[in-house]
Design a protein around this motif. Structure first.
Motif: not given
Length: 335
Positions: A9-31
């Motif tokens: 999830l982190n890799d997919a989102y942040n690759t997309h964010a980089k391509a769109c000029g969005k800031p990186r985000r740290r995705i957390k999963l619920p415990s």
């Protein structure tokens, strides 16, 4: 294997964010949820605590995490859970009843979402699916219990500000219609709410804001400040499912509303479209336009193809917190 899906999830989102000029985000999963699987399938395993928790909490929001995994990791999802223990409290069992209903409605939309067979055998125990005549109501006066947390107070401020802002109604096209708050979605076996008749949690269970114009009913799930749970889409999906069931000749009926309610059940009989809107100062980063498109495509193919006059559509939008502080409205679609 949980770390693998978190990384996906982190890799997919942040690759997309980089391509769109969005800031990186740290995705957390619920415990509370176990994410297990390889390749193109992931199994979500919910504990008994998850299935008896408030649906907006991250550990209970299987709909949000399932959609996110499909959107960002392109996988199929299998849901399984541990049922409540024999000594579960009545409120816990009411959350579980709502969970079973949510599972059935979510499964009705997607070929890529499956309920594990042993768990699927438990779904018919959902009283909401029994075919009896049930009633949407709330269990107490909507203003009798004051919200206490800072997040809840900020949400209530946003709710009342939007309700009284003419530009808000104009933006969504119900300026000449009616707007109100807290349409009830607690479920009871009779028209009068009692502890004995309560099926779903119903103390203050209601939709934040509603608008009605012509044949369109608008349902808003609001989040204020940095309160951006993945469960926002879970709440909105549940509310929309319940209202759709009530409008499409299903088992749900609207109980007699309070006299001060501005939108009465009689007025809902002409509704042909339900617009479900996630609206907040911010939205969970995984709940983007691509995820909403997956949901809307399934709704169009399944629900809206059924002989029900109330078609459904979802959207996600942000309302500027800075603009709100300046008493002006600024709403933008989540991309």
């Amino acid at each position: 294997m949980q770390q693998n899906w978190k990384q996906c999830l982190n890799d997919a989102y942040n690759t997309h964010a980089k391509a769109c000029g969005k800031p990186r985000r740290r995705i957390k999963l619920p415990s509370g949820i176990s994410f297990v699987g390889d390749g193109k399938e992931v199994q979500l395993s919910l504990s008994a605590n998850c299935v008896t928790a408030n649906m907006q909490s991250n550990e209970a929001a299987f709909e949000g995490w399932s959609l996110a995994l499909r959107r960002w990791c392109e996988v199929e999802v299998v849901l399984q859970w541990t049922p409540p223990p024999a000594d579960a409290t009545k409120p816990q069992l009411q959350h579980y009843q709502r969970f079973l209903y949510r599972g059935a409605r979510f499964q009705s939309l997607f070929d890529w979402f499956h309920i594990e067979p042993d768990c699927a055998a438990r779904v018919p125990a959902a009283l909401a699916l029994s075919g009896g005549s049930l009633y949407l109501n709330v269990g107490d006066d909507r203003d009798s219990v004051q919200k206490s947390s800072a997040e809840d107070k900020a949400e209530r401020v946003l709710e009342l500000w939007l309700l009284n802002k003419p530009e808000f109604a104009a933006h969504y096209g119900f300026a000449n219609g009616t707007r109100d708050r807290h349409l009830p979605v607690g479920l009871f076996s009779g028209p009068t709410p009692t502890r004995a008749s309560q099926i779903f949690p119903g103390g203050q269970a209601s939709i934040d804001l509603i608008g009605l114009s012509a044949d369109t009913l608008w349902l808003f799930e609001l989040k204020a400040g940095k309160n951006i749970p993945a469960g926002t889409i879970t709440e909105l999906f549940f509310y929309t499912s319940v209202i759709r069931d009530a409008l499409c000749g299903g088992p749900f009926n609207f109980a007699q509303p309070r006299p001060e309610a501005l939108i009465q059940p009689e007025a809902l009989k002409r509704v042909a479209r339900i617009e479900g809107v996630m609206l907040g100062h911010d939205i969970h980063p995984l709940l983007d336009s691509g995820l909403i498109s997956i949901l809307n495509d399934a709704v169009d193919a399944r629900w809206n193809a059924e002989p029900c006059r109330a078609h459904v559509h979802f959207r996600a939008e942000r309302v500027s917190q800075k603009a709100q502080a300046e008493d002006r409205l600024d709403i933008a679609t989540v991309d």
